[in-house]
Design an enzyme around this catalytic site. Structure first.
Site, PDB file in Angstrom:
ATOM      1  N   LYS A 228       0.815  -1.209   0.000  1.00 22.52           N
ATOM      2  CA  LYS A 228       0.000   0.000   0.000  1.00 22.52           C
ATOM      3  C   LYS A 228       0.854   1.268   0.000  1.00 22.52           C
ATOM      4  CE  LYS A 228      -4.254  -1.721   0.062  1.00 22.52           C
ATOM      5  NZ  LYS A 228      -5.163  -1.849   1.200  1.00 22.52           N
ATOM      6  N   ARG A 263      -4.458 -10.054   3.707  1.00 24.27           N
ATOM      7  CA  ARG A 263      -4.638 -10.097   2.250  1.00 24.27           C
ATOM      8  C   ARG A 263      -3.348  -9.576   1.621  1.00 24.27           C
ATOM      9  NH1 ARG A 263      -6.271  -6.816  -2.002  1.00 24.27           N
ATOM     10  NH2 ARG A 263      -7.618  -7.810  -3.562  1.00 24.27           N
TER      11      ARG A 263
END
Length: 283
Positions: A228, A263
């Site tokens: 991210k 995830r």
């Protein structure tokens, strides 16, 4: 929290260890690996690789949810995901693995479950499609409910919070009530605070630091930190694929604060992180 959830051939014993959800984007425009697995054969090969690496769930998405992403229509999304789900189900090396369909459309979710998927992973938390909760209830499948403000195209202009964790909690409580009232089995709901979705850099860090606050909901907690942008900012690393070790650190921190599922893109490497972190932080 219900201690066990059986999905296909796998039993998920919440609290005993951290489970790993592998990302399989079959889109041309994913923020990290867009286009790499856009053909059916490439996607199946990737699924085989993840199973060999020890993945617990494969999460298939046919619509990018990166900041600024353009939505796709139902037909396009179905054309991307259904052949991949069917191919994974038919291959002897992957036919046993639980599959989640990453979609906000009830019609896509239904078709994916009929094609062999097992879980619905909805980044809108039931906000985008008025039929989603009724569809999940009718199908009787596990449901991942994520927090999101706005849409992927607008979410990064909607990051003004007084108490980011408290407001995510309030949203999830409201949506859980709506889901249960629609007939969804509460024991089949998983929650996701939506790291990076309508959250700025510092807010994503704040959420990870306070993941233990989500224990009040008494539901399995899924966390997606893999590659991210907040990791890129910390590392001054613009290339998502260069954020492996930053992802490892964020995954470790998430486990320390109570994550049940991670995830991730890099299954083999993060499984090593999970094995060590589980020994350190779980009873």
């Amino acid at each position: 929290m219900t201690k066990n959830l059986n999905i296909r051939s796998k039993s998920f014993d919440w609290g005993s260890r951290t489970y790993i959800m592998g990302v399989l984007n079959v889109t041309p425009d994913s923020f990290s690996d867009g286009g790499r697995f856009a053909t059916v054969n490439a996607a199946i090969d990737r699924a085989i690789q993840m199973v060999i690496s020890g993945v617990d769930i494969i999460d298939i998405g046919g619509e990018s949810t990166k900041p600024g992403a353009t939505p796709v229509d139902e037909a396009t999304e179905l054309a991307r995901v259904i052949p991949v789900i069917q191919g994974i189900r038919q291959h002897p090396d992957t036919q046993h693995i639980p599959i989640s369909i990453d979609t906000t459309k009830a019609s896509v979710a239904r078709s994916a479950i009929q094609a062999g998927a097992d879980i619905i992973n909805d980044v809108s938390g039931g906000q985008f499609d008025a039929e989603m909760f009724a569809t999940v209830s009718q199908l009787g499948v596990p449901y991942v409910m994520m927090h999101l403000r706005g849409t992927p195209a607008t979410m990064q202009q909607m990051t003004d919070y007084d108490d980011v964790v408290g407001e995510i909690l309030a949203f999830l409580e409201m949506q859980i009530d709506r889901a249960v009232n629609a007939g969804i089995d509460r024991a089949k709901i998983m929650i996701d605070p939506g790291i990076g979705f309508a959250k700025q850099y510092q807010q994503s860090i704040e959420i990870i630091r306070h993941l233990d606050r989500f224990e009040i909901l008494d539901l399995p907690l899924l966390v997606g930190v893999s590659r991210k942008s907040f990791i890129g900012k910390i590392l001054n690393q613009p290339d998502p694929e260069g954020r492996l070790w930053g992802t490892a650190a964020a995954c470790c921190a998430s486990i320390a604060r109570g994550a049940d599922i991670l995830r991730v893109h890099d299954v083999a490497e993060m499984l090593d992180v999970i094995r060590v972190a589980d020994v350190m932080f779980r009873n």
